[in-house]
Design an enzyme around this catalytic site. Structure first.
Site, PDB file in Angstrom:
ATOM      1  CG  ASP A   7      -1.864   1.182   1.110  1.00 30.41           C
ATOM      2  OD1 ASP A   7      -2.599   1.362   0.152  1.00 30.41           O
ATOM      3  OD2 ASP A   7      -1.862   2.080   2.211  1.00 30.41           O
ATOM      4  CD  GLU A   9      -1.909   6.170   3.084  1.00 30.89           C
ATOM      5  OE1 GLU A   9      -2.478   7.005   2.623  1.00 30.89           O
ATOM      6  OE2 GLU A   9      -2.212   5.086   3.392  1.00 30.89           O
ATOM      7  CD  GLU A  52      -7.094  19.419   0.350  1.00 30.87           C
ATOM      8  OE1 GLU A  52      -7.937  20.778  -0.162  1.00 30.87           O
ATOM      9  OE2 GLU A  52      -6.100  19.567   0.040  1.00 30.87           O
ATOM     10  CG  HIS A 150      -6.192   5.892   4.937  1.00 33.05           C
ATOM     11  ND1 HIS A 150      -6.441   5.268   3.745  1.00 33.05           N
ATOM     12  CD2 HIS A 150      -7.263   6.295   5.635  1.00 33.05           C
ATOM     13  CE1 HIS A 150      -8.051   5.352   3.679  1.00 33.05           C
ATOM     14  NE2 HIS A 150      -8.285   6.034   4.653  1.00 33.05           N
ATOM     15  CG  ASP A 155      -4.225   1.336   5.370  1.00 30.45           C
ATOM     16  OD1 ASP A 155      -4.838   1.084   6.466  1.00 30.45           O
ATOM     17  OD2 ASP A 155      -4.482   2.474   4.721  1.00 30.45           O
TER      18      ASP A 155
END
Length: 230
Positions: A7, A9, A52, A150, A155
């Site tokens: 995963d 980010e 965000e 997250h 994750d």
């Protein structure tokens, strides 16, 4: 069979638009069982993190400012990935960022033949249902209590459990294995352990043992008695 669940980010949604990876986490599976081997790195994206994105993963400009650049970790990452299948949720997104970063470093990209997309698998197995990682963890009874934000490694570890369930569950190879501990280094470097459900107790009750003993005593000419007398 070796597989890597991973995963990422990022600073946003578009690598061609200038967004970059800020964290990558990878989990090794062998025959759909977590081996305990992982790869995890925070990455300095060399650009500001929009609010965000920060609200999603909690990784700030200040925290990332002293982290390595992607080209500093790429060799260790590629060694860990090897040439096995790569499993991700909405894999096209993660592959686009991974391959974008690899291209910037002059390394070969990971081809689509290596891509295993758990989102596609989930949509096929559970049409009409919710297919987010949170929803799939809830469906399969996977503990989400450690997931406040997250995080790439956390994750990936959760997704590894989801992937096993989506592809047949823990008995896919008819093997027995002990669950590996699931850890994540948070930005504060404080590890958090995800709860693993304890094994169920199948020990017979006292009443069951008594009924079994009575049954054995009532057997006529049992084989073990003949063997003992011989």
């Amino acid at each position: 069979m070796r597989e890597i669940v991973f995963d990422t980010e990022t600073t946003g949604l578009s690598f061609p638009g200038g967004d970059r990876i800020v964290e990558i986490g990878c989990v090794e599976l062998h025959n759909r069982v977590m081996t305990g081997r992982t790869f995890h790195a925070y990455v300095n994206p060399q650009r500001p993190v929009p609010i965000e994105a920060f609200n999603v993963h909690g990784l700030s400009d200040r925290f990332l400012s002293d982290k390595p650049l992607f080209h500093d970790i790429v060799e260790d990452l590629l060694e860990f990935l090897g040439d096995c299948p790569l499993v991700a949720h909405n894999a096209g997104f993660d592959f686009s960022f991974l391959n974008g970063e690899l291209a910037r470093c002059g390394r070969p990209h990971c081809g689509p033949d290596r891509m295993v997309d758990t989102l596609t698998i989930a949509r096929s197995r559970h049409p009409g249902a919710k297919h987010s990682l949170d929803a799939l963890c809830s469906r399969y009874g996977i503990d989400l209590s450690a997931r406040q934000l997250h995080g790439a490694l956390l994750d990936a570890q959760l997704l590894a459990q989801v992937y096993v369930e989506l592809t047949g569950g823990r008995q896919i190879t008819l093997g027995l294995a002990v669950d590996a501990p699931i850890m994540r280094e948070t930005p504060a470097e404080a590890p958090t352990r995800v709860h693993v459900r304890p094994a169920r107790n199948f020990a017979p009750s006292a009443a069951e043992l008594a009924r079994h003993a009575a049954f054995v005593m009532g057997l006529e000419e049992p084989l073990w008695a003949s063997a003992a007398s011989g």
